[in-house]
Design an enzyme around this catalytic site. Structure first.
Site, mmCIF file in Angstrom:
data_model
loop_
_atom_site.group_PDB
_atom_site.id
_atom_site.type_symbol
_atom_site.label_atom_id
_atom_site.label_comp_id
_atom_site.label_asym_id
_atom_site.label_seq_id
_atom_site.Cartn_x
_atom_site.Cartn_y
_atom_site.Cartn_z
ATOM 1 N N LYS A 105 0.820 -1.223 0.000
ATOM 2 C CA LYS A 105 0.000 0.000 0.000
ATOM 3 C C LYS A 105 0.847 1.263 0.000
ATOM 4 C CE LYS A 105 0.643 -1.857 4.067
ATOM 5 N NZ LYS A 105 0.271 -2.965 4.928
ATOM 6 N N ASP A 201 0.351 4.187 7.776
ATOM 7 C CA ASP A 201 -0.175 3.037 7.029
ATOM 8 C C ASP A 201 -1.674 3.243 6.746
ATOM 9 O OD1 ASP A 201 0.098 0.123 6.120
ATOM 10 O OD2 ASP A 201 -1.495 -0.029 7.616
ATOM 11 N N LYS A 205 -3.641 3.626 3.087
ATOM 12 C CA LYS A 205 -4.808 2.810 2.714
ATOM 13 C C LYS A 205 -6.036 3.660 2.411
ATOM 14 C CE LYS A 205 -3.236 -1.195 5.374
ATOM 15 N NZ LYS A 205 -3.176 -1.737 6.738
HETATM 16 P P1 NDP Z 1 8.271 -9.215 5.597
HETATM 17 O O1 NDP Z 1 9.326 -8.273 6.036
HETATM 18 O O2 NDP Z 1 7.813 -10.262 6.539
HETATM 19 O O3 NDP Z 1 8.723 -9.938 4.236
HETATM 20 C C1 NDP Z 1 9.418 -9.298 3.222
HETATM 21 C C2 NDP Z 1 10.520 -10.234 2.754
HETATM 22 O O4 NDP Z 1 11.078 -9.685 1.565
HETATM 23 C C3 NDP Z 1 11.652 -10.350 3.779
HETATM 24 O O5 NDP Z 1 12.070 -11.686 3.900
HETATM 25 C C4 NDP Z 1 12.718 -9.471 3.170
HETATM 26 O O6 NDP Z 1 14.022 -9.797 3.557
HETATM 27 C C5 NDP Z 1 12.508 -9.715 1.698
HETATM 28 N N1 NDP Z 1 13.113 -8.673 0.888
HETATM 29 C C6 NDP Z 1 13.198 -7.353 1.140
HETATM 30 N N2 NDP Z 1 13.861 -6.720 0.153
HETATM 31 C C7 NDP Z 1 14.222 -7.671 -0.747
HETATM 32 C C8 NDP Z 1 14.939 -7.641 -1.961
HETATM 33 N N3 NDP Z 1 15.437 -6.509 -2.452
HETATM 34 N N4 NDP Z 1 15.131 -8.792 -2.612
HETATM 35 C C9 NDP Z 1 14.649 -9.968 -2.124
HETATM 36 N N5 NDP Z 1 13.965 -10.057 -0.959
HETATM 37 C C10 NDP Z 1 13.751 -8.918 -0.278
HETATM 38 O O7 NDP Z 1 7.031 -8.315 5.133
HETATM 39 P P2 NDP Z 1 5.509 -8.734 5.072
HETATM 40 O O8 NDP Z 1 5.356 -10.050 4.446
HETATM 41 O O9 NDP Z 1 4.877 -8.464 6.380
HETATM 42 O O10 NDP Z 1 4.947 -7.587 4.096
HETATM 43 C C11 NDP Z 1 5.143 -7.658 2.700
HETATM 44 C C12 NDP Z 1 4.267 -6.593 2.058
HETATM 45 O O11 NDP Z 1 2.892 -6.853 2.360
HETATM 46 C C13 NDP Z 1 4.522 -5.163 2.536
HETATM 47 O O12 NDP Z 1 4.290 -4.279 1.476
HETATM 48 C C14 NDP Z 1 3.466 -4.974 3.609
HETATM 49 O O13 NDP Z 1 3.128 -3.625 3.805
HETATM 50 C C15 NDP Z 1 2.318 -5.724 2.994
HETATM 51 N N6 NDP Z 1 1.290 -6.214 3.899
HETATM 52 C C16 NDP Z 1 1.658 -6.907 5.025
HETATM 53 C C17 NDP Z 1 0.689 -7.450 5.823
HETATM 54 C C18 NDP Z 1 1.021 -8.226 7.052
HETATM 55 O O14 NDP Z 1 0.088 -8.648 7.751
HETATM 56 N N7 NDP Z 1 2.273 -8.467 7.366
HETATM 57 C C19 NDP Z 1 -0.741 -7.297 5.502
HETATM 58 C C20 NDP Z 1 -1.004 -6.550 4.288
HETATM 59 C C21 NDP Z 1 -0.001 -6.041 3.538
HETATM 60 P P3 NDP Z 1 14.712 -8.921 4.751
HETATM 61 O O15 NDP Z 1 14.046 -9.419 5.995
HETATM 62 O O16 NDP Z 1 16.147 -9.238 4.626
HETATM 63 O O17 NDP Z 1 14.388 -7.480 4.495
HETATM 64 N N1 HSE Z 2 0.836 -3.385 9.267
HETATM 65 C C1 HSE Z 2 -0.427 -3.510 8.640
HETATM 66 C C2 HSE Z 2 -1.506 -3.516 9.703
HETATM 67 C C3 HSE Z 2 -0.503 -4.758 7.841
HETATM 68 O O1 HSE Z 2 -1.185 -3.736 10.868
HETATM 69 O O2 HSE Z 2 -2.667 -3.280 9.373
HETATM 70 C C4 HSE Z 2 -1.768 -4.890 7.038
HETATM 71 O O3 HSE Z 2 -1.797 -3.979 5.987
#
Ligand code: NDP
Ligand code: HSE
Length: 435
Positions: A105, A201, A205
Site C-alpha cells: 500500500k 499506514d 490505505k
Molecule cells: P516481511 O518483512 O515479513 O517480508 C518481506 C521479505 O522480503 C523479507 O524476507 C525481506 O528480507 C525480503 N526482501 C526485502 N527486500 C528484498 C529484496 N530486495 N530482494 C529480495 N527479498 C527482499 O514483510 P511482510 O510479508 O509483512 O509484508 C510484505 C508486504 O505486504 C509489505 O508491502 C506490507 O506492507 C504488505 N502487507 C503486510 C501485511 C502483514 O500482515 N504483514 C498485511 C497486508 C499487507 P529482509 O528481511 O532481509 O528485508
Molecule cells: N501493518 C499492517 C496492519 C498490515 O497492521 O494493518 C496490514 O496492511
C-alpha cells in the site's frame, strides 16, 4: 494456456501465507480456473529467516532475476514491501509483459498512478486487493460490487496493529510498548512499525480507498494524519466514562466538488458496530447513494488472511488471462480519462465533536475561565467532568463539545493552554457520536 505460472518476490510473512494457500488449495483453484496455478519461483534475499512453510525443492531462489526474467512466469507477486527496489521490480515485471499482484500500500499510495499507467500501456493487470483490509475483499467491492453507486463516505479501521494495540490497552489495561511487541511477533506490524502507530499506514490505505470510491487521485500529503502514540490510558478511561471507545479511524467523505480524507484517533459510542471491532480485525463502513451503509469486518493483517487476498487476485488475473479479457476493469474502476486530482478539504475547515482534556489547577472559577474561552470561539459544551480534588496539583477537567470547526477549537486551545491555571497542553481527541 495449460497452466498459470506465478513467481513471488519476498518470502516473509505474506509471502509464506501466499505460498501455503497456493500449494494447499491447488485442487480447489484448479476447479475454479480449469488449469493449475504453479508456484514456479519464490525469491528472497534472506536465507537465515525461519519460515513456517517449506517450499518444494527448486522453488526458492535468492535471485529476483529468476522471477523477473523467466519468460514462463505470467504473474509476479511483489511482497517485499517499501518503495525501492519494489517499484523498480514491479516496473521491470510490467515492462516484461507480466501481470502484477502486490500488497504494497505504501508504494501504491506513492506511485500507484504511474504503475497503473504503465500497466495499461503494456496491457497487463495490477491486483492490489491485499493492500487494504488484509483478507477483506474491499477493493473488489468498491471496483465492482458498488459500481452502481456514488460513494458518500467511508469510516474505517484499517490498521490491524493499531487496533490490536488500542483494544488490548482498553480491554486489558496493557502497556503500549508491550502490545506493539506482540503485534510485531504475530507478523501484523510493518517492518518500520512507526508507519502503523503514527497513522501513516492508514493514510496510505485511505488514500487508495478514496481514489477508488471517488474516482480521484489523492496526494498523500493532503491526508491529515495523526497516530495513537500520544493516547494516554487516562483518556481511554475517560472515554469509557462517557460511553465511548477510542479507535484509530480513517475517514473519507464526498462533498461533491471536494473530499475529506483524514486519519486520527477518534472517540466512538461503545455500542456503535465499528467500535466493537477489536484486535487485529479491521472494519470498513461504506455508504453509497443507492445501497446505503455496508459494513465489512475481517482480519486486517497476518500471513493467511493477507495471503487469501493475494491469491484471490492471482485467480482473478488468471481468469482474465484465460478469457483474454485483461484490463476489463480499470485499476481505479473509473476510466483513467475521467480520473481527476482530488480537491481535499483543509483539516482546519472540517467540523466534528471534540473531547478536550485540560490539566487545570483546582481553584474557584477555573471551569468558568476555560468554558468562557470555548464560548468566545463559538464552541458549545455538551458535557463536562472534573476528576479529583487537589489544592496544589493540577486535575483533569474534561469537556465534550458539540460539533465545532477544527480551526476554532485550535484557536481556543491556543488561548486555554496559555491560561495561568492550565499546567499542560490540552489533549484533543475528535469524536464521532453518530457513526
Ligand atoms: P516481511 O518483512 O515479513 O517480508 C518481506 C521479505 O522480503 C523479507 O524476507 C525481506 O528480507 C525480503 N526482501 C526485502 N527486500 C528484498 C529484496 N530486495 N530482494 C529480495 N527479498 C527482499 O514483510 P511482510 O510479508 O509483512 O509484508 C510484505 C508486504 O505486504 C509489505 O508491502 C506490507 O506492507 C504488505 N502487507 C503486510 C501485511 C502483514 O500482515 N504483514 C498485511 C497486508 C499487507 P529482509 O528481511 O532481509 O528485508
Ligand atoms: N501493518 C499492517 C496492519 C498490515 O497492521 O494493518 C496490514 O496492511
Amino acid at each position: 494456456m495449460d497452466a498459470i505460472h506465478v513467481g513471488i518476490l519476498g518470502f516473509g510473512t505474506v509471502g509464506t501465507g501466499t505460498a501455503q494457500i497456493l500449494l494447499e488449495n491447488k485442487d480447489l483453484i484448479l476447479q475454479r480456473l480449469g488449469v493449475p496455478v504453479c508456484l514456479a519461483k519464490v525469491a528472497d534475499r534472506d536465507l537465515e529467516r525461519k519460515r513456517n512453510y517449506p517450499l518444494p525443492d527448486g522453488v526458492f531462489t535468492t535471485r529476483v532475476e529468476d522471477v523477473l526474467e523467466d519468460p514462463s512466469i505470467h504473474i509476479v507477486v511483489e511482497l517485499i514491501g517499501g518503495l525501492e527496489p519494489a517499484l523498480s521490480f514491479i516496473r521491470r515485471a510490467i515492462a516484461g509483459g507480466k501481470h502484477v499482484v502486490t500488497a504494497n500500500k505504501a508504494l501504491l499510495a506513492h506511485a500507484g498512478a504511474q504503475l497503473f499507467g504503465e500497466a495499461a500501456a503494456r496491457g497487463v493487470e495490477i491486483g492490489f486487493e491485499a493492500s487494504v483490509g488484509g483478507g477483506i475483499p474491499i477493493i473488489r467491492a468498491l471496483k465492482e460490487g458498488f459500481a452502481a453507486n456514488q460513494i458518500q463516505s467511508i469510516y474505517s479501521i484499517i490498521n490491524g496493529t493499531g487496533n490490536y494495540i488500542l483494544s488490548r490497552m482498553t480491554n486489558e489495561g496493557r502497556k503500549f510498548a508491550d502490545v506493539l511487541k506482540e503485534a510485531q511477533e504475530k507478523g501484523y506490524a510493518e517492518k518500520d512499525p512507526t508507519l502503523d502507530v503514527e497513522g501513516i499506514d492508514s493514510a496510505h490505505k485511505i488514500a487508495i480507498l478514496a481514489s477508488l470510491a471517488f474516482g480521484v487521485t489523492v496526494p498523500l500529503e493532503s491526508v491529515y494524519t495523526e497516530g495513537i502514540t500520544h493516547i494516554d490510558p487516562l483518556d481511554i478511561q475517560f472515554a469509557r466514562e462517557f460511553g465511548f471507545k477510542i479507535k484509530l479511524l480513517a475517514i473519507a467523505k464526498n462533498h461533491g466538488d471536494q473530499i475529506e480524507v483524514r486519519v486520527h484517533p477518534t472517540m466512538l459510542p461503545s455500542e456503535s458496530p465499528i467500535a466493537k471491532v477489536d484486535g487485529v480485525f479491521n472494519a470498513i463502513q461504506v455508504e453509497g447513494d443507492w445501497v446505503g451503509k455496508n459494513m465489512f469486518i475481517g482480519r486486517g493483517a497476518g500471513a493467511l488472511p493477507t495471503g487469501s487476498a493475494v491469491v484471490g487476485d492471482i485467480v482473478d488475473i488468471s481468469r482474465s488471462l484465460l478469457k483474454r479479457a485483461c484490463g476489463r476493469v480499470s485499476p481505479l474502476s473509473t476510466l483513467p480519462r475521467y480520473v481527476r486530482p482530488a480537491r481535499v478539504k483543509a483539516m482546519e475547515s472540517i467540523s466534528s465533536e471534540f473531547y478536550l482534556r485540560c490539566s487545570a489547577l483546582d481553584k474557584p472559577g477555573v471551569m468558568a475561565k476555560i468554558s468562557g474561552v470555548l464560548g468566545r470561539h463559538g464552541i458549545s459544551i455538551a458535557s463536562v467532568i472534573q476528576k479529583g480534588r487537589h489544592e496544589e496539583r493540577a486535575v483533569p477537567v474534561v469537556f465534550v463539545t458539540h460539533s465545532a470547526r477544527e480551526q476554532d477549537v485550535r484557536d481556543a486551545l491556543g488561548e486555554i493552554d496559555r491560561l495561568e491555571v492550565v499546567t499542560e497542553k490540552t489533549m484533543l481527541v475528535r469524536l464521532e457520536s453518530s457513526v
